[in-house]
Design a protein around this motif. Structure first.
Motif, PDB file in Angstrom:
ATOM      1  N   LYS A   1       0.823  -1.210   0.000  1.00 25.71           N
ATOM      2  CA  LYS A   1       0.000   0.000   0.000  1.00 25.71           C
ATOM      3  C   LYS A   1       0.862   1.267   0.000  1.00 25.71           C
ATOM      4  O   LYS A   1       0.371   2.362  -0.296  1.00 25.71           O
ATOM      5  CB  LYS A   1      -0.921   0.019   1.222  1.00 25.71           C
ATOM      6  CG  LYS A   1      -1.811  -1.204   1.369  1.00 25.71           C
ATOM      7  CD  LYS A   1      -2.904  -1.247   0.325  1.00 25.71           C
ATOM      8  CE  LYS A   1      -3.875  -2.385   0.586  1.00 25.71           C
ATOM      9  NZ  LYS A   1      -4.921  -2.481  -0.444  1.00 25.71           N
TER      10      LYS A   1
ATOM     11  N   LYS B   1     -15.695   5.302   8.818  1.00 32.47           N
ATOM     12  CA  LYS B   1     -14.931   4.314   8.060  1.00 32.47           C
ATOM     13  C   LYS B   1     -13.841   5.003   7.238  1.00 32.47           C
ATOM     14  O   LYS B   1     -14.043   6.115   6.741  1.00 32.47           O
ATOM     15  CB  LYS B   1     -15.876   3.548   7.124  1.00 32.47           C
ATOM     16  CG  LYS B   1     -15.214   2.453   6.329  1.00 32.47           C
ATOM     17  CD  LYS B   1     -16.211   1.787   5.379  1.00 32.47           C
ATOM     18  CE  LYS B   1     -15.522   0.724   4.540  1.00 32.47           C
ATOM     19  NZ  LYS B   1     -16.445   0.112   3.559  1.00 32.47           N
TER      20      LYS B   1
ATOM     21  N   ASN C   1     -11.082   4.760   3.961  1.00 28.19           N
ATOM     22  CA  ASN C   1     -10.764   4.129   2.690  1.00 28.19           C
ATOM     23  C   ASN C   1      -9.360   4.541   2.272  1.00 28.19           C
ATOM     24  O   ASN C   1      -8.897   5.640   2.596  1.00 28.19           O
ATOM     25  CB  ASN C   1     -11.767   4.559   1.603  1.00 28.19           C
ATOM     26  CG  ASN C   1     -13.155   4.015   1.867  1.00 28.19           C
ATOM     27  OD1 ASN C   1     -13.368   2.816   1.909  1.00 28.19           O
ATOM     28  ND2 ASN C   1     -14.109   4.919   2.072  1.00 28.19           N
ATOM     29  N   GLU C   2      -8.710   3.646   1.540  1.00 30.48           N
ATOM     30  CA  GLU C   2      -7.382   3.952   1.007  1.00 30.48           C
ATOM     31  C   GLU C   2      -7.451   5.206   0.127  1.00 30.48           C
ATOM     32  O   GLU C   2      -8.393   5.381  -0.640  1.00 30.48           O
ATOM     33  CB  GLU C   2      -6.904   2.751   0.188  1.00 30.48           C
ATOM     34  CG  GLU C   2      -5.457   2.802  -0.212  1.00 30.48           C
ATOM     35  CD  GLU C   2      -5.060   1.555  -0.985  1.00 30.48           C
ATOM     36  OE1 GLU C   2      -4.213   1.666  -1.875  1.00 30.48           O
ATOM     37  OE2 GLU C   2      -5.611   0.470  -0.687  1.00 30.48           O
TER      38      GLU C   2
ATOM     39  N   ASP D   1      -8.067   8.194   1.078  1.00 32.08           N
ATOM     40  CA  ASP D   1      -8.905   9.262   1.622  1.00 32.08           C
ATOM     41  C   ASP D   1      -8.039  10.476   1.973  1.00 32.08           C
ATOM     42  O   ASP D   1      -6.952  10.323   2.554  1.00 32.08           O
ATOM     43  CB  ASP D   1      -9.608   8.803   2.909  1.00 32.08           C
ATOM     44  CG  ASP D   1     -10.928   8.107   2.640  1.00 32.08           C
ATOM     45  OD1 ASP D   1     -11.329   8.029   1.465  1.00 32.08           O
ATOM     46  OD2 ASP D   1     -11.554   7.652   3.617  1.00 32.08           O
TER      47      ASP D   1
ATOM     48  N   SER E   1      -5.563   1.591   5.088  1.00 34.21           N
ATOM     49  CA  SER E   1      -6.853   1.851   5.745  1.00 34.21           C
ATOM     50  C   SER E   1      -7.321   0.703   6.631  1.00 34.21           C
ATOM     51  O   SER E   1      -8.045   0.926   7.602  1.00 34.21           O
ATOM     52  CB  SER E   1      -7.922   2.153   4.694  1.00 34.21           C
ATOM     53  OG  SER E   1      -8.057   1.069   3.785  1.00 34.21           O
ATOM     54  N   GLU E   2      -6.918  -0.528   6.322  1.00 33.53           N
ATOM     55  CA  GLU E   2      -7.468  -1.651   7.068  1.00 33.53           C
ATOM     56  C   GLU E   2      -6.554  -2.096   8.206  1.00 33.53           C
ATOM     57  O   GLU E   2      -5.347  -1.912   8.152  1.00 33.53           O
ATOM     58  CB  GLU E   2      -7.742  -2.853   6.151  1.00 33.53           C
ATOM     59  CG  GLU E   2      -6.519  -3.455   5.504  1.00 33.53           C
ATOM     60  CD  GLU E   2      -6.247  -2.906   4.110  1.00 33.53           C
ATOM     61  OE1 GLU E   2      -5.383  -3.474   3.433  1.00 33.53           O
ATOM     62  OE2 GLU E   2      -6.876  -1.923   3.721  1.00 33.53           O
TER      63      GLU E   2
ATOM     64  N   CYS F   1     -12.163  12.814   7.539  1.00 38.33           N
ATOM     65  CA  CYS F   1     -11.991  12.163   6.236  1.00 38.33           C
ATOM     66  C   CYS F   1     -13.369  12.125   5.572  1.00 38.33           C
ATOM     67  O   CYS F   1     -14.356  12.605   6.143  1.00 38.33           O
ATOM     68  CB  CYS F   1     -11.440  10.751   6.392  1.00 38.33           C
ATOM     69  SG  CYS F   1      -9.774  10.702   7.047  1.00 38.33           S
TER      70      CYS F   1
ATOM     71  N   ASN G   1     -15.599   9.733   5.094  1.00 41.49           N
ATOM     72  CA  ASN G   1     -16.680   9.032   5.799  1.00 41.49           C
ATOM     73  C   ASN G   1     -16.368   8.773   7.269  1.00 41.49           C
ATOM     74  O   ASN G   1     -16.909   7.839   7.869  1.00 41.49           O
ATOM     75  CB  ASN G   1     -16.973   7.698   5.111  1.00 41.49           C
ATOM     76  CG  ASN G   1     -17.461   7.877   3.687  1.00 41.49           C
ATOM     77  OD1 ASN G   1     -18.383   8.644   3.443  1.00 41.49           O
ATOM     78  ND2 ASN G   1     -16.832   7.182   2.750  1.00 41.49           N
TER      79      ASN G   1
END
Length: 297
Positions: free
Chosen positions: A184, A237, A239-240, A242, A257-258, A280, A282
């Motif tokens: 990533k 949540k 996300n990559e 963001d 992100s995870e 971010c 969300n």
């Protein structure tokens, strides 16, 4: 004393051997291969010619060559990248991941073993297999690189009990050191932005290596304005990729992100405050600055 051991089955072992092995690595990696001896191992990276991050790994002396302890999901890419640079060098590059495994255990346990020393990267042999104190941070403990067939007998002799690998990943994340998902980060940021200077992964006194020019320029001209930091999800949540905002000002981007999230953050921006909650798309996050990084600043 904590006797937990983590079998790092998400790591792979490559082996580089041959007459030119030392010079071959010296011309490629971000650290000085001369630091790597029977009694010392190092942390290093491969960068692009522009100085962007590609791969990170441990380098450990073994017999006439060097073990490369890297993330398994990147091991085939590392293998191909090294072979790409091989050209006419008298070097043999082997993937020994089916034969060798990496096990990690705590700092206090490491110090209790005869022959250990409280020096980052210090390396000694236990029944012919290298044990070394993590060169990045001693709180990550020590690593044992060992033939799979010998693993469980050695763990028994060392009175180590198997623990879940997730516990090691959590420890690394809480220290502010990326535990996994390095793909990533690939090509997304400069190697020096990964805090590799503070993690003893870049040597600014060695000669040329791939990506050295830009890495040195950022350092010497004091142009390091962004760093990779762990982030905590406050709500929502992630996300990559963001974008992270301080009010309406962009101050960073989520890269991982995870599970164990990390972001590239403009830590020198006037809108950045480590005590603030940032938004971010969300969700909202907090940027966590590791103690070891604050102390080195």
């Amino acid at each position: 004393m904590n006797n937990d051991v983590y079998i790092l089955n998400d790591r792979a072992i490559l082996y580089i051997n041959g007459t030119d092995a030392k010079d071959f690595l010296q011309n490629l990696i971000s650290n000085d291969i001369n630091k790597v001896t029977e009694n010392s191992s190092c942390f290093a990276s491969l960068f692009t010619p522009q100085g962007k991050f590609l791969y990170e790994f441990m380098v450990v002396k073994h017999k006439s060559g060097y073990f490369i302890d890297c993330e398994k999901s990147q091991s085939e890419e590392v293998f191909k990248q090294l072979n790409l640079y091989k050209i006419r060098s008298k070097v043999e590059i082997l993937n020994l991941s089916n034969e060798f495994v990496v096990a990690c255990f705590g700092y206090e346990k490491y110090l209790s073993i005869e022959g250990s020393k409280d020096i980052l990267g210090f390396t000694f042999k236990y029944r012919e297999d290298p044990i070394f104190l993590d060169p990045r941070n001693k709180l990550l403990g020590a690593r044992l690189i060992i033939n799979l067939e010998k693993l469980y007998l050695s763990l028994k002799k060392l009175s180590l009990k198997n623990s879940k690998i997730n516990n090691y990943h959590i420890k690394s994340y809480k220290l502010g050191i990326v535990p996994k998902n390095f793909n990533k980060l690939k090509n997304k940021l400069f190697g020096i932005e990964c805090n590799y200077e503070e993690l003893n992964g870049i040597d600014f006194k060695k000669g040329c290596y791939v990506g050295q020019e830009n890495t040195a320029r950022i350092k010497l001209k004091n142009k390091l304005s962004k760093r990779l930091f762990p982030i905590e999800i406050i709500d929502g949540k992630l996300n990559e990729n963001d974008t992270i905002f301080a009010n309406d000002t962009e101050i960073g981007k989520v890269l991982i992100s995870e599970e164990y999230p990390f972001a590239l953050v403009k830590f020198l921006d006037k809108n950045f405050d480590k005590n603030k909650i940032f938004k971010c798309k969300n969700g909202s996050i907090k940027v966590l600055i590791p103690d070891w990084l604050e102390k080195s600043s």
